[in-house]
Design an enzyme around this catalytic site. Sequence first.
Site: not given
Ligand code: NDP
Length: 244
Positions: A141, A154
Amino acid sequence: MTENKVILVTGGSRGIGENIVKELAKQGHKVILNYNKSEEKAKKIKKELEIDNYQIEIFRADVTKREEVSNMIKFCIKTFGKIDVLINNAGISQIKMFTDITNEDWENMIQTNLTSCFYTIQEALKYMINEKNGCIINISSIWGTIGGSCEVHYSAAKAGLQGMTKALAKELGPSNIRVNCIAPGIIDTDMNSKLNEQDIENIKEEIPLEKIGKPENITCCVKWLIEDEYTTGQTIQINGGWAV
Ligand code: NDP
């Protein structure tokens, strides 16, 4: 078009991960979508892609649990015979003053955003090292690069991922395994659903390109990192110029 690969995407059920899964499957790769809680969404994505004969499997595993991660990698090998690309995308965020962060908040953040990658990478390497081939992409991030106020846990986890990427790139280079990071700025997903319209407008004003990113902006870079064979140890910033 690149040769078809076996690709595991953690957190592939929503947001950035969902877009990565769909686009890589449409490129002809064999994709394993990992999810934890969003089973219905994962099933829907699989169904949609299978209608068009794309190759996709789904696997439920909480990436904070070593045994579940180990079983997921075994499933990948059993189903497709190998693992070429690991995309560590699963993550959580939380906005809280540093002084209010509890032990539990801290543990949960580090476990989900950093320790999970220790587990997935170690388990995947059991296969990648023998093959002398591999590509690992960690989704970090902007806050892991420049630090985010009220997101200290984070930021620490995401900075840890950038350090881990550099060190691993050096250690794994001789095994022909590339390790890179992508550091997104703000991307339109559920993760930012708590921000109201005014918050979004304020953020846009700070971004030179004056807009919020989309999941496909991250997927575009993922595709390139899979294809290019001479990039390793890098953190690629995709943030509309927010941090330059
Ligand atoms: P979302 O909240 O939209 O999705 C998060 C995903 O992570 C879901 O598919 C969820 O699965 C999965 N997840 C969370 N915890 C677990 C776990 N313990 N085991 C397996 N899967 C898990 O997030 P984003 O798509 O926005 O983010 C994706 C990545 O990008 C993250 O690492 C985030 O930190 C990073 N990021 C995002 C930004 C943004 O602005 N959106 C900016 C910078 C970085 P389920 O729902 O099935 O539990």
